[in-house]
Design an enzyme around this catalytic site. Structure first.
Site, PDB file in Angstrom:
ATOM      1  CG  HIS A 186      -1.964  -1.065   1.163  1.00 10.77           C
ATOM      2  ND1 HIS A 186      -2.373  -1.781   2.273  1.00 10.77           N
ATOM      3  CD2 HIS A 186      -2.686  -1.553   0.121  1.00 10.77           C
ATOM      4  CE1 HIS A 186      -3.302  -2.654   1.910  1.00 10.77           C
ATOM      5  NE2 HIS A 186      -3.508  -2.533   0.615  1.00 10.77           N
ATOM      6  CD  GLU A 234      -1.009   0.377   4.805  1.00 13.27           C
ATOM      7  OE1 GLU A 234      -0.391  -0.699   4.989  1.00 13.27           O
ATOM      8  OE2 GLU A 234      -2.243   0.444   4.672  1.00 13.27           O
ATOM      9  CG  HIS A 255       0.570  -4.117   5.396  1.00  8.08           C
ATOM     10  ND1 HIS A 255      -0.526  -3.946   4.575  1.00  8.08           N
ATOM     11  CD2 HIS A 255       1.250  -5.173   4.892  1.00  8.08           C
ATOM     12  CE1 HIS A 255      -0.510  -4.867   3.622  1.00  8.08           C
ATOM     13  NE2 HIS A 255       0.559  -5.633   3.801  1.00  8.08           N
ATOM     14  CD  GLU A 265      -1.526  -3.642   9.205  1.00 11.72           C
ATOM     15  OE1 GLU A 265      -1.139  -2.449   9.165  1.00 11.72           O
ATOM     16  OE2 GLU A 265      -2.283  -4.155   8.360  1.00 11.72           O
TER      17      GLU A 265
END
Length: 413
Positions: free
Chosen positions: A84, A87, A200, A295
């Site tokens: 992404h 990110e 991420h 994440e």
């Protein structure tokens, strides 16, 4: 003469100094420059190559750290960031992880173990076009998330349940596969990866597969969608989280009003959190490579002054995660008559649904928890065999040297 000055430039900016100084984000071109300079100047055996191009034509460059050379039986791992585009912390973390391995190779036993026994592939940006559209300081939102064609690349892979994320016929879906996702799939076809991580932002948690449910009933009841290798997958996620100072304690993101981004133990099953069709994590698992979605920052594009913290707290977890590639089993499959290795042989652990395949040299790897297993091996034109194998237990301080398993298949008469 120009090449002479280029070499001088590379020598002047030694890899240990390339990322020094104040915290900053590196542009797409600066990342390419770093990878090239590192490969030219590092004492480690490295190679930089492109697996493809983004929609706008930007090369998707990978650094391979290949200290084992052409040695047989060496597992391969990959670390990918920035699927992404907005990110962005993972990009910088991976650059510093590369530098960390170089600077600590001679003095850190775990670094030496990893670099000497694993082929490490690092792709700092999978979505450079999206990054170019992203806005520094924007913690939420989707500006820059998608690629140049406005596709979410983490919904663009084949889905093992639904075929694709778009609910269209497969012929139409194939035309929708984006060059960035296609590059990853072709890369995985060429290289038998055993372990992978995708970095991420937007929360702080280790997300493990599956990301998708097998039935509407499961979806409505918010069950976990666990893989047949959940014991391994969960162990890998815990290995990362327990080495991470903050994620292990649970992080509540400042703007998370309803607690949807809070995970007390820093772990979550993907589908239990929210469902993803066509995700890269599930595609990897079904293809034979265990991947986690990490994440690592609440804010998707935090201010540069925050980078130093993120780099420091993720280096050791990445190192310990990568070392897990040395747990489990490895071996080769041969033709019993010619003794030649068999490529594309299909293997699976009896009782676990999904299979994995041998490399072009007949090699195979599988991360397993300690214990005894039945391994079934099949190949076109050969009689299948099932063998009893054992995954040994090693302490966290050891550098495992897993014995090679040799399996012979008889040609069918």
């Amino acid at each position: 003469m120009m090449r002479f000055y280029y070499i001088l430039l590379l020598l002047f900016f030694a890899p240990s100094e390339i990322l020094s100084g104040k915290s900053k984000y590196h542009s797409n071109n600066e990342i390419l420059g770093f990878l090239d300079r590192f490969s030219e100047t590092s004492s480690l055996k490295t190679h930089v190559f492109s697996i493809g191009k983004s929609v706008s034509g930007f090369p998707l460059k990978v650094l391979r750290i290949n200290q084992p050379g052409n040695r047989i039986g060496v597992p391969s791992i990959k670390l990918i960031a920035n699927i992404h585009g907005n990110e962005v912390v993972g990009r910088e973390v991976l650059l510093h992880f590369i530098q960390f391995l170089d600077k600590n190779y001679e003095t850190n036993k775990q670094v030496k173990c990893l670099v000497d026994n694993v082929r490490i592939y690092i792709l700092p940006t999978m979505n450079p076009d999206g990054f170019s559209e992203s806005i520094q300081g924007q913690c939420e939102g989707v500006t820059g998330r998608h690629n140049k064609n406005d596709f979410d690349l983490n919904r663009n892979f084949p889905d093992y349940i639904y075929g694709n994320a778009y609910g269209v016929p497969q012929d139409e879906y194939r035309r929708m596969i984006q060059p960035e996702a296609a590059a990853i799939m072709k890369w995985m076809n060429r290289t038998r990866f055993v372990l992978s991580a995708s970095l991420h932002g937007g929360a702080m948690v280790a997300n493990y597969p599956f990301d998708n449910y097998g039935s509407p009933e499961e979806l409505n009841n918010k069950y976990e969608a666990l893989t047949p290798d959940h014991d391994v997958v969960y162990h890998l996620a815990k290995t990362y989280v327990h080495s991470h100072r903050r994620i292990s304690k649970g992080v509540r993101c400042p703007w998370d009003e309803f607690g949807l981004l809070y995970f007390e133990d820093g772990l979550t099953n993907g589908a239990k959190w929210y469902t993803v069709k066509g995700g890269m994590q599930d595609y990897n698992y079904v293809a034979g490579c265990i991947e986690l979605t990490l994440e690592i920052s609440c804010c998707k594009y935090p201010q540069p002054k925050k980078l130093s913290m993120f780099k420091k707290e993720n280096i050791q977890p990445l190192l310990k995660f990568g070392l897990q590639a040395l747990r489990g089993i490895k071996g080769r499959v041969f033709d019993s008559q010619t003794q030649k290795p068999i490529a594309e042989a299909i293997l699976h652990i009896v009782g676990r649904k999904f299979t994995f395949r041998t490399s072009k040299k007949g090699e195979f790897w599988r991360i397993l928890r300690p214990g005894a297993y039945n391994l079934k091996v099949e190949a076109v034109g050969y009689e299948s065999v099932t063998e009893r194998i054992t995954a040994e237990e090693y302490s966290e301080d050891e550098c495992p040297q897993i014995p090679m398993i040799s399996i012979s298949l008889k040609p069918k008469q």
